[in-house]
Enzyme design. Structure first.
Site, short mmCIF file in Angstrom:
data_model
loop_
_atom_site.label_atom_id
_atom_site.label_comp_id
_atom_site.label_asym_id
_atom_site.label_seq_id
_atom_site.Cartn_x
_atom_site.Cartn_y
_atom_site.Cartn_z
N LYS A 108 -8.93 -2.70 -7.11
CA LYS A 108 -9.81 -1.85 -7.38
C LYS A 108 -9.00 -0.22 -7.51
CE LYS A 108 -12.84 -3.99 -4.01
NZ LYS A 108 -12.07 -4.02 -2.90
N LYS A 151 -1.81 -8.08 -9.72
CA LYS A 151 -3.32 -8.59 -9.56
C LYS A 151 -4.08 -7.42 -9.89
CE LYS A 151 -4.48 -7.53 -4.87
NZ LYS A 151 -5.80 -7.71 -4.00
N LYS A 208 0.79 -1.02 0.01
CA LYS A 208 -0.08 0.00 -0.10
C LYS A 208 0.75 1.38 0.03
CE LYS A 208 -4.18 -1.49 0.19
NZ LYS A 208 -4.98 -1.43 -0.99
N1 AQP Z 1 -7.18 -10.07 -8.48
C1 AQP Z 1 -7.74 -10.97 -7.48
N2 AQP Z 1 -7.87 -12.21 -7.81
C2 AQP Z 1 -8.29 -12.98 -6.73
N3 AQP Z 1 -8.76 -12.71 -5.83
C3 AQP Z 1 -8.83 -11.32 -5.33
N4 AQP Z 1 -9.37 -10.62 -4.38
C4 AQP Z 1 -9.15 -9.14 -4.61
N5 AQP Z 1 -8.48 -9.15 -5.60
C5 AQP Z 1 -8.20 -10.43 -6.36
C6 AQP Z 1 -9.96 -11.16 -3.39
O1 AQP Z 1 -11.25 -10.43 -3.20
C7 AQP Z 1 -11.71 -10.35 -1.69
C8 AQP Z 1 -11.87 -9.12 -1.21
O2 AQP Z 1 -10.72 -8.18 -1.34
P1 AQP Z 1 -10.93 -6.72 -0.80
O3 AQP Z 1 -11.55 -5.76 -1.62
O4 AQP Z 1 -11.25 -6.84 0.80
O5 AQP Z 1 -9.38 -6.43 -0.85
P2 AQP Z 1 -7.98 -6.44 -1.82
O6 AQP Z 1 -7.61 -7.86 -1.94
O7 AQP Z 1 -6.86 -5.55 -1.25
O8 AQP Z 1 -9.00 -6.30 -3.28
P3 AQP Z 1 -8.46 -5.31 -4.16
O9 AQP Z 1 -9.50 -5.12 -5.27
O10 AQP Z 1 -7.05 -5.20 -4.50
O11 AQP Z 1 -8.76 -3.81 -3.22
P4 AQP Z 1 -7.91 -2.42 -3.17
O12 AQP Z 1 -7.26 -1.96 -4.28
O13 AQP Z 1 -8.80 -1.46 -2.38
O14 AQP Z 1 -6.88 -3.01 -2.24
C9 AQP Z 1 -10.47 -11.15 -1.01
O15 AQP Z 1 -10.95 -12.28 -0.64
C10 AQP Z 1 -9.30 -11.03 -1.97
O16 AQP Z 1 -8.66 -11.95 -1.81
#
Ligand code: AQP
Length: 391
Positions: free
Chosen positions: A260, A257, A166
């Site tokens: 968002k 990966k 982050k």
């Molecule tokens: N690219 C991905 N592939 C597979 N699984 C994913 N998850 C997130 N990105 C991928 C899974 O989605 C669930 C919810 O995730 P989250 O929103 O709580 O946090 P994150 O993993 O940090 O997701 P983002 O989209 O990357 O959000 P930001 O950009 O805000 O940090 C989790 O089970 C995660 O494994």
């Protein structure tokens, strides 16, 4: 060990403590809709049957969920809900307190919370079968977070990768550097402790997540064991259920990966994208100069990501798909994939739009109902936690 929630008489739910053996005495808790009762039992609570499971997972309201969130988590949540057997309880949370670990604009966070909630219903979570709630509506998550902070190891937390990614720091960054320390906020550093509290406050036994969360799940198990070691067996050791779509990659930087928060909106497909937007994003997905279609995630991450995505929808292996498309073109692969995705997402998008347009307060009612159920369940855990800690 498993969460042990058994029906025991009309309107009452029995919540025994977790015991490592079958010969200890302890408090037995009984819950009605409005009260929680307790009695001392000289019988050890029996180990729960293997069929008893409590499933918990969460998603941050940091934007409309994308295909990675869907394939890595949400689709599995729905599958678990629909395949659920008697004895399984399911909790799914919009973890809005986690979203605060990076700066948020309040109006936008309010909108994202609602969008995330609507998305969970749109993908098929059913409030009559799953408890769906905002994390911030259940104060016990924050209370248990503080309690777990008293047993969490700074050394372990400093090795976690999320705060580094982050802050866009290399994975081998340590806290020795004063510039790093001054940029790092306590909330971001302690994120895994709050996640452990989310899981443990509901005595979850299984946590369906994408592979990126595996490290955090290990931490939750570690902190549950540390707490149990000091205060006695209160928490089960939660198990990760890693989705078959372990890591969906960005369409623009396929070595990262899909996320968002990536600056380029074309790097992700939102669950609410129109067929036209989906076709445009897939068409613009980064591949390499080789026009042949082969599956090689290390040397050809772009085209391999497209094959993986298609595989998740078609239920075929990437190698088989590569052979199938060998004599066609990259364009044909992209068109095929875009059609699959837009057909699959169409009903989700339609339901999402109708939920967001609803003027009857349906989403508020569902979230309030979920919060009430989650509060009642979390309170049972907190009574045990306070009891064993002398609070
Ligand atoms: N690219 C991905 N592939 C597979 N699984 C994913 N998850 C997130 N990105 C991928 C899974 O989605 C669930 C919810 O995730 P989250 O929103 O709580 O946090 P994150 O993993 O940090 O997701 P983002 O989209 O990357 O959000 P930001 O950009 O805000 O940090 C989790 O089970 C995660 O494994």
């Amino acid at each position: 060990m498993h969460a042990n929630i058994g029906r025991c008489g009309q309107g009452l739910t029995k919540i025994p403590r977790f015991g490592s053996n079958c010969l200890r005495s302890g408090f037995v808790y009984w819950q009605s809709n409005s009260h929680c009762f307790r009695r001392w039992s000289s019988f050890q609570t029996p180990r729960s049957p293997d069929t008893t499971r409590t499933i918990f997972s969460g998603i941050q309201p940091t934007g409309v969920p994308h295909l990675g969130n869907y394939l890595g988590a949400l689709r599995e949540w729905v599958r678990l809900q629909n395949d659920t057997t008697e004895g399984t309880t399911l909790y799914f949370s919009i973890v809005d307190l986690h979203a605060l670990t990076v700066p948020q604009e309040s109006a936008q966070l309010r909108r994202w919370r609602k969008e995330a909630f609507a998305t969970l219903l749109a993908v098929g979570l059913d409030p009559s079968r799953s408890t769906i709630f905002y994390q911030s509506s259940v104060q016990a998550h924050a209370e248990l977070f503080w309690i777990l902070c008293t047993v969490a190891s700074m050394g372990y937390l400093s090795r976690m990768t999320q705060w580094k990614s982050k802050l866009q720091l290399p994975d081998d960054t340590t806290l020795d550097n004063s510039a790093t320390r001054s940029r790092l906020r306590l909330g971001l550093f302690a994120y895994p402790v709050l996640q452990a509290a989310d899981i443990l406050v509901h005595r979850a036994t299984h946590v369906p997540v994408g592979e990126d969360q595996k490290q955090h799940l290990e931490f939750s198990r570690n902190i549950a064991n540390s707490f149990n070691h000091i205060y006695g067996s209160v928490f089960p050791s939660p198990e990760a259920l890693i989705s078959p779509a372990k890591r969906v990659m960005s369409l623009k930087e396929p070595t990262l990966k899909m996320s968002k928060s990536h600056v380029d909106e074309r790097s992700r497909i939102l669950l609410t994208d129109s067929p036209d937007e989906i076709h445009k994003k897939i068409k613009a997905a980064l591949t390499d100069s080789d026009t042949m279609i082969t599956y090689d995630p290390i040397r050809r991450p772009g085209v391999s990501n497209l094959l993986e995505l298609l595989g998740h929808f078609e239920g075929k292996s990437c190698q088989d798909l590569a052979l199938e498309f060998q004599s066609t073109s990259l364009r044909a692969l992209k068109e095929n994939l875009a059609s699959y995705i837009s057909n699959h997402l169409r009903p989700i998008r339609d339901k999402y739009i109708s939920l967001m347009d609803d003027k009857t307060g349906y989403l508020d009612d569902v979230s309030e109902q979920g919060a009430r159920a989650a509060r009642a369940n979390a309170e049972l855990t907190m009574r045990q936690v306070r009891e064993v800690m002398g609070l």
